[in-house]
Design a protein around this motif. Sequence first.
Motif, mmCIF file in Angstrom:
data_model
loop_
_atom_site.group_PDB
_atom_site.id
_atom_site.type_symbol
_atom_site.label_atom_id
_atom_site.label_comp_id
_atom_site.label_asym_id
_atom_site.label_seq_id
_atom_site.Cartn_x
_atom_site.Cartn_y
_atom_site.Cartn_z
ATOM 1 N N VAL A 1 35.326 49.348 43.023
ATOM 2 C CA VAL A 1 36.780 49.356 42.828
ATOM 3 C C VAL A 1 37.466 48.591 43.950
ATOM 4 O O VAL A 1 38.351 47.755 43.706
ATOM 5 C CB VAL A 1 37.311 50.803 42.753
ATOM 6 C CG1 VAL A 1 38.843 50.806 42.687
ATOM 7 C CG2 VAL A 1 36.735 51.530 41.543
ATOM 8 N N ILE A 2 37.076 48.872 45.185
ATOM 9 C CA ILE A 2 37.693 48.201 46.343
ATOM 10 C C ILE A 2 37.375 46.708 46.324
ATOM 11 O O ILE A 2 38.236 45.870 46.645
ATOM 12 C CB ILE A 2 37.200 48.833 47.663
ATOM 13 C CG1 ILE A 2 37.575 50.327 47.715
ATOM 14 C CG2 ILE A 2 37.783 48.086 48.858
ATOM 15 C CD1 ILE A 2 39.055 50.599 47.624
ATOM 16 N N ARG A 3 36.165 46.378 45.921
ATOM 17 C CA ARG A 3 35.770 44.966 45.869
ATOM 18 C C ARG A 3 36.606 44.211 44.825
ATOM 19 O O ARG A 3 36.993 43.056 45.041
ATOM 20 C CB ARG A 3 34.279 44.877 45.538
ATOM 21 C CG ARG A 3 33.657 43.508 45.726
ATOM 22 C CD ARG A 3 32.143 43.585 45.797
ATOM 23 N NE ARG A 3 31.568 44.313 44.673
ATOM 24 C CZ ARG A 3 30.925 45.478 44.805
ATOM 25 N NH1 ARG A 3 30.783 46.049 45.987
ATOM 26 N NH2 ARG A 3 30.422 46.078 43.740
ATOM 27 N N HIS A 4 36.888 44.867 43.719
ATOM 28 C CA HIS A 4 37.620 44.202 42.631
ATOM 29 C C HIS A 4 39.111 44.092 42.932
ATOM 30 O O HIS A 4 39.715 43.031 42.729
ATOM 31 C CB HIS A 4 37.416 44.982 41.329
ATOM 32 C CG HIS A 4 38.038 44.325 40.128
ATOM 33 N ND1 HIS A 4 37.421 43.329 39.423
ATOM 34 C CD2 HIS A 4 39.240 44.527 39.510
ATOM 35 C CE1 HIS A 4 38.196 42.928 38.427
ATOM 36 N NE2 HIS A 4 39.308 43.647 38.450
ATOM 37 N N TYR A 5 39.711 45.197 43.433
ATOM 38 C CA TYR A 5 41.164 45.222 43.622
ATOM 39 C C TYR A 5 41.596 45.074 45.087
ATOM 40 O O TYR A 5 42.760 44.786 45.365
ATOM 41 C CB TYR A 5 41.750 46.519 43.061
ATOM 42 C CG TYR A 5 41.753 46.580 41.552
ATOM 43 C CD1 TYR A 5 42.483 45.675 40.797
ATOM 44 C CD2 TYR A 5 41.023 47.561 40.883
ATOM 45 C CE1 TYR A 5 42.493 45.739 39.417
ATOM 46 C CE2 TYR A 5 41.024 47.636 39.492
ATOM 47 C CZ TYR A 5 41.761 46.723 38.766
ATOM 48 O OH TYR A 5 41.769 46.784 37.397
ATOM 49 N N GLY A 6 40.674 45.342 46.001
ATOM 50 C CA GLY A 6 41.036 45.270 47.414
ATOM 51 C C GLY A 6 41.686 46.536 47.930
ATOM 52 O O GLY A 6 41.920 46.670 49.143
ATOM 53 N N GLU A 7 41.961 47.500 47.027
ATOM 54 C CA GLU A 7 42.611 48.747 47.427
ATOM 55 C C GLU A 7 42.504 49.771 46.300
ATOM 56 O O GLU A 7 42.128 49.439 45.165
ATOM 57 C CB GLU A 7 44.096 48.500 47.734
ATOM 58 C CG GLU A 7 44.880 47.964 46.545
ATOM 59 C CD GLU A 7 46.342 47.731 46.854
ATOM 60 O OE1 GLU A 7 46.845 48.340 47.819
ATOM 61 O OE2 GLU A 7 46.978 46.947 46.122
ATOM 62 N N LEU A 8 42.830 51.015 46.616
ATOM 63 C CA LEU A 8 42.939 52.085 45.630
ATOM 64 C C LEU A 8 44.108 52.969 46.038
ATOM 65 O O LEU A 8 44.208 53.374 47.199
ATOM 66 C CB LEU A 8 41.646 52.916 45.563
ATOM 67 C CG LEU A 8 41.672 54.144 44.643
ATOM 68 C CD1 LEU A 8 41.879 53.725 43.190
ATOM 69 C CD2 LEU A 8 40.387 54.961 44.786
ATOM 70 N N ASP A 9 45.000 53.257 45.110
ATOM 71 C CA ASP A 9 46.176 54.077 45.397
ATOM 72 C C ASP A 9 46.054 55.503 44.868
ATOM 73 O O ASP A 9 46.497 56.449 45.516
ATOM 74 C CB ASP A 9 47.435 53.430 44.801
ATOM 75 C CG ASP A 9 47.712 52.071 45.408
ATOM 76 O OD1 ASP A 9 47.883 52.005 46.639
ATOM 77 O OD2 ASP A 9 47.746 51.078 44.653
#
Length: 351
Positions: A140-148
């Motif tokens: 998830v972090i690799r794809h979006y760069g973040e998680l909210d």
Amino acid sequence: MVDWFYVALGLVGLLHLLLGCCTFYQIILLISFLAFLRYIYLPADCDIVLWLYERLGQPVESLKGRVVWITGASSGIGEALAVRLAQAGVRIAISARSVENLNKVKQRCIDTGGVQENDVLVLPLDMTQYDQHQAAFDAVIRHYGELDILVSNAGRTQRGRWEMIELDVDRELFNLNVFSLISLARIVSKYFLEKGQGHFAVTSSTAGKLGVPMSAAYTASKHALQGYFECLRLEKTGFNLAITVVCPGPVESNLLKASFTEKLGEHVKKDRIGKRLSAERCAHLFAVSIANKLSEVWIADQPVLTIMYLFQYFPFLISFGLRFLPLSYIMKLRDGRDDAVQISGVQKKQQ
């Protein structure tokens, strides 16, 4: 949870003191408030706080651009929530075991017009395989760069007589409904704490607030799940970590078809019928609660919603009333079936 029902009652009491002996005004205020409950609120399908926030609070569209990861997203509430958030322009990651079903959900999300293909990450994951959690989070972090926001939605239900449930059923159910969600949440919580902000949204149930007959393992798992996150809420006060616990009542889904029974390996294989809230309506209210960072919300049709209020604030009335309600009526409220008691392995003559 701050309840506007009692806030309003408090205001009525305050006005009573301020107006002194002006009985006429007191009566008008009381009648107006009761009329509000009877003709405006009582037809509602959620608690009063959520009812007000849906009308006056932040819209779901305020979440546009956020990154939300939903587990258990291949059907039911999880699927409907993914579609609703995508409609609002939210970037989402969706996880479940079935890649085929996840791809169908992804297409539904794209069809809303709120997101592009790259805004929906299909991330197959068996939640009970704990050793896969870190890799899934990294993806998830690799794809979006973040998680909210993490939506902990994966889970299954269960039917069976309390004394006949095999302990292996309890273990299996807790493994999915509780421990797998906590395992993933602990990985994400470290990221949120380091980031300085984050939001957990947890799918509990009305069974997480009150006892539900013929579902002991499921009821206990939802109580345990709420206990874990309530502890986290208190422990991390001041850390900018929001926690929203959502307690839906009967909702349209295929949850019962894959339900555990009394014996490990058995399934109910029947669907709910009768009066239930649509998955889409539940998902919209779920999304409103996330957008407004509400602590705990109840989403259910009547009379389940009223029962929730009575159980929360007048438990003695529930204890008294249960003496006169047949088990078949309670089961039908939950499953909407005349044969709900037999599904749970209990014959009508045992009532």
